[in-house]
Design an enzyme around this catalytic site. Structure first.
Site, PDB file in Angstrom:
ATOM      1  N   ASP A 260     -11.519  -6.488   8.916  1.00 30.74           N
ATOM      2  CA  ASP A 260     -12.391  -6.163   9.714  1.00 30.74           C
ATOM      3  C   ASP A 260     -12.166  -4.483  10.111  1.00 30.74           C
ATOM      4  OD1 ASP A 260     -13.879  -8.699   9.799  1.00 30.74           O
ATOM      5  OD2 ASP A 260     -12.602  -9.152  11.819  1.00 30.74           O
TER       6      ASP A 260
ATOM      7  N   HIS B 112       0.822  -1.210  -7.573  1.00 30.02           N
ATOM      8  CA  HIS B 112       1.976  -1.993  -6.790  1.00 30.02           C
ATOM      9  C   HIS B 112       1.588  -2.189  -5.679  1.00 30.02           C
ATOM     10  CE1 HIS B 112       6.193  -3.047  -6.495  1.00 30.02           C
ATOM     11  NE2 HIS B 112       5.938  -3.693  -7.620  1.00 30.02           N
TER      12      HIS B 112
ATOM     13  N   LYS C   6       0.531  -3.755  -1.676  1.00 35.34           N
ATOM     14  CA  LYS C   6       0.451  -5.061  -1.191  1.00 35.34           C
ATOM     15  C   LYS C   6       0.117  -5.340   0.263  1.00 35.34           C
ATOM     16  CE  LYS C   6       4.751  -5.857  -3.659  1.00 35.34           C
ATOM     17  NZ  LYS C   6       4.746  -4.684  -4.184  1.00 35.34           N
TER      18      LYS C   6
END
Length: 252
Positions: free
Chosen positions: A163, A156, A158
């Site tokens: 870089d 779940h 996100k």
């Protein structure tokens, strides 16, 4: 000789006093010249704007929006365009850890970075990558490394790491529904400590989801009371078929 020594000492004392008085100003000037770490907050739903210039022009993250664009969409900045710019600033690596990924614009941005030679790695949820419209299949077809979970629970997270120095995280699922309709937030930060912690989490999951560790018949996920078997995505009604890991759709 004594008088000369006294004059030298007096001049040195005056010089030292002036230096000490000017030192705080010099330090403040030097601090102001130092680049401040990036801290940016984006809030959704995003205004619908044209993003073609960002996704097509060479040096896309710096491109100006074309004056003669034939589409009828506004050509200003939006939460989505700012998110795209943050992603397209990648020069060496982009690590994505996403529950759901079906936004065509964000999918094109990730493929564009891959074409530029940026190392892209994606971790996602095995069930939600089977949704109609998911970008995961297109990313894999383009040659981008993708790994998914086999856990009973959902992957779940996100977040994205650009870089290994810029963290992008928040409540936003990378779907058109969330971008255009939901109240969501995204934080973009260069805080070294937060970047380090999220990078460690990504590397841990990346290794845990190594395909050599997959089982042929993983345990099925249980929706429970908080995850109904029917969800909406892009204005369509999606009914889940857990036995085969696919979904059917009907227009709503």
């Amino acid at each position: 000789m004594g008088r000369l020594s006294w004059q030298v000492a007096a001049a040195a004392a005056v010089g030292l006093a002036l230096t000490l008085e000017a030192l705080p100003w010099v330090l403040r000037w030097l601090r102001s010249r130092r680049r401040r770490p990036r801290r940016e907050a984006l809030f959704f739903p995003s205004q619908v704007t044209c993003t073609e210039a960002l996704l097509r022009a060479p040096g896309a993250e710096l491109a100006e929006l074309p004056e003669g664009c034939p589409c009828g969409l506004p050509h200003g900045e939006s939460a989505l365009s700012r998110l795209l710019r943050a992603l397209l600033a990648a020069r060496a690596s982009l690590d994505l850890c996403l529950f759901a990924f079906s936004s065509p614009q964000l999918g094109r941005a990730v493929q564009l970075l891959h074409q530029r030679g940026v190392r892209v790695r994606v971790v996602t949820d095995c069930d939600y990558m089977a949704l109609n419209g998911s970008q995961i299949g297109l990313l894999r077809k383009a040659g981008i490394q993708v790994r998914h979970d086999q856990d009973p629970g959902y992957m779940h997270h996100k977040f994205a790491i650009v870089d290994k120095r810029v963290l992008i995280t928040g409540s936003l699922n990378w779907t058109t529904q969330a971008i255009q309709n939901n109240r969501e937030n995204v934080l973009i930060t260069e805080d070294d400590e937060y970047v380090r912690l999220f990078l460690e989490e990504f590397e841990r999951i990346w290794e845990q989801f190594n395909p050599t560790k997959y089982t042929f018949f993983p345990p099925k996920k249980s929706h429970g009371s908080c995850a109904p078997p029917v969800s909406r995505a892009g204005g369509r009604l999606l009914s889940w078929h857990r036995t085969c890991g696919t979904s059917s759709e009907s227009q709503t």
